[in-house]
Scaffold this active site. Structure first.
Site, PDB file in Angstrom:
ATOM      1  N   CYS A 130       0.829  -1.204   0.000  1.00  0.00           N
ATOM      2  CA  CYS A 130       0.000   0.000   0.000  1.00  0.00           C
ATOM      3  C   CYS A 130       0.864   1.254   0.000  1.00  0.00           C
ATOM      4  O   CYS A 130       1.311   1.707   1.054  1.00  0.00           O
ATOM      5  CB  CYS A 130      -0.931  -0.016   1.218  1.00  0.00           C
ATOM      6  N   CYS A 133      -0.408   4.088   2.083  1.00  0.00           N
ATOM      7  CA  CYS A 133      -0.165   3.967   3.521  1.00  0.00           C
ATOM      8  C   CYS A 133       1.299   4.244   3.861  1.00  0.00           C
ATOM      9  O   CYS A 133       1.600   4.914   4.847  1.00  0.00           O
ATOM     10  CB  CYS A 133      -0.496   2.547   4.016  1.00  0.00           C
ATOM     11  N   ASP A 134       2.211   3.720   3.056  1.00  0.00           N
ATOM     12  CA  ASP A 134       3.616   3.641   3.475  1.00  0.00           C
ATOM     13  C   ASP A 134       4.572   4.545   2.715  1.00  0.00           C
ATOM     14  O   ASP A 134       5.732   4.688   3.117  1.00  0.00           O
ATOM     15  CB  ASP A 134       4.097   2.183   3.350  1.00  0.00           C
TER      16      ASP A 134
END
Lengths: 300, 300
Positions: A130, A133-134
């Site tokens: 992701c 997300c990261d």
């Protein structure tokens, strides 16, 4: 006994719940938090008609608000199994068995693993599924994106805004992503492409520092220095909980009415076999599944 | 020559155009003004996920804005025919023949007529097919709604806010509309129901002042005084322009890829035979049709 239980609160399940309430069914929507399905982790959704640009989480908040407005009853639980009983089904959670006359499976899918050495070991320490997300962890760093589909290239573009260099590694010699995304990616100075190549190992010490790759045409092996590896090689449907006909990849087989091989069990969204898995198609699936479920429940 | 021409700019055609541009196709969207399809005349849409309550015209404005944002090219014209040529199709308008490699038919549907004496004569003088458009003319008056489906009851509710009395006349003894709408209608003091009854004639002088009805069980005829007659007895697909396989009602027969009986011609939305005709399903049809059209154009 509920008329209908919907398992999964992504675009398909939320839409099914909105339609089911409007059909006058006693409906319960079950999912674990956070709800919204895979799309919730998308930084940008540009193809749900009506919203030119919206984040996945914002779009799903609007779906949830819509479901709340019509009075959908939601429950937070993890469903392990759907079991047939004499007059319907039992939805088995960690602590309960909840009966229902009909069920819609809208459990979506999850990222497929590469299944190579280092993948599990380095998840959260350089390996991610992701970018949204990261990506911030990789500001100014070199990262690899594995895959050539819509999601891979979308996420490569997300990463290229943040990382120093993005190397897309794809086992074929062309991308499957839509033309518009391909053009955007090819135009970026800090995205490069390694074709006909698979990743054989992810390596490092505490954190990822390199990947070992192999050209599938020449057989030549090499090493690429990266600090992040983002893997987008497809999805696996979350369909273990239900015993209905599935295809080889585990996607539920259903007809245009969203009926599965078991009368009273319907499927909608990414967990079912279909040509195109999009928010808009998942939502439409949900509407049709609710329509079919109300007909089933009312014996029509 | 265009890659793709989409005929019809309702939910299906607009979504198809957004997807087609994102697939990198040279696409042209054609419709006569005002665009937006039948849904544009709906006062309230409560079941397009993401918008709890929005008017049809506002929702379609958002679709149009979305299409404009991605760069969809739109043309105002009435398409009379789609003709096969050696390397594709010609889209025939009043003044042009525009060539294209593929076509998506997203022409929607229009209200079905009752076909009784007085209907045509009094259209615009008491007979209407759109409460949203014409309800204000009937403020404080008595009106009849003909039909028992989703649209009939939605429009009866709209009318009951404005008219003095709304009489729903339905040829069956129960409604087909969704439960939530039925409950709302039954709860209204100024909506009454005449069951198992058909309208045989609409009559008046300058304007409508009465309808002649017949009970289909007893055969008994009677007269009801009304100043407005709103007719919602189904829709007819706008499919005369194209020669592909259709069902008895004229809806285009297509598969889950939106492929019609003619390779290169795809169908989406209310003009195609399907279980459920909704904004959300039309939009999903459009996405899938664009997906299939780009595969066709690229020979994949």
């Amino acid at each position: 006994m509920h008329d209908l239980i919907i398992v999964g609160a992504g675009p398909a399940g939320l839409t099914a719940s909105i339609y089911a309430v409007r059909y006058g069914l006693d409906v319960l929507l079950i999912d674990i938090l956070p709800i919204g399905g895979q799309i919730s982790s998308a930084r940008l959704v540009e193809n749900y008609p009506g919203f030119s640009r919206i984040s996945g989480i914002e779009l799903m908040e609007k779906f949830v608000e819509h479901a709340s407005d019509v009075g959908v009853q939601m429950k937070e639980a993890s469903v392990s199994e759907v079991v047939s009983i004499s007059n319907g089904f039992e939805i088995v959670t960690g602590s309960e068995r909840i009966p229902s006359k009909a069920v819609i499976i809208a459990t979506g899918a999850k990222p497929k693993l590469l299944g190579i050495h280092g993948e599990i070991e380095f998840t959260g320490r350089g390996v991610s599924y992701c970018a949204t997300c990261d990506a911030p962890f990789f500001s100014g760093k070199k990262v690899a994106v594995i895959g050539g589909g819509e999601t891979a290239i979308t996420e490569a573009l997300v990463l290229s805004d943040i990382a120093k260099q993005v190397t897309v590694i794809h086992r074929r010699n062309s991308l499957r992503a839509s033309q518009i995304l391909q053009e955007r990616a090819f135009a970026r100075d800090n995205i490069d492409f390694v074709w006909n190549t698979v990743v054989e190992e992810i390596a490092g010490n505490e954190l990822v520092d390199r990947i070992h790759v192999r050209n599938v045409i020449s057989g030549k092996k090499s090493t690429i220095s990266v600090e992040g590896v983002f893997i987008y090689v497809g999805v696996l449907p979350n369909t273990d909980l239900v015993d209905v006909k599935k295809n080889e990849q585990g996607f539920i087989v259903s007809n245009e009415a969203m009926e599965t091989s078991v009368p009273g069990i319907f499927a909608a969204g990414d967990c079912r076999e279909s040509l195109l898995h999009q928010v808009i198609t998942a939502a439409a699936d949900g509407a049709v599944a609710a329509y079919s479920a109300q007909k089933f429940v009312r014996g029509k």
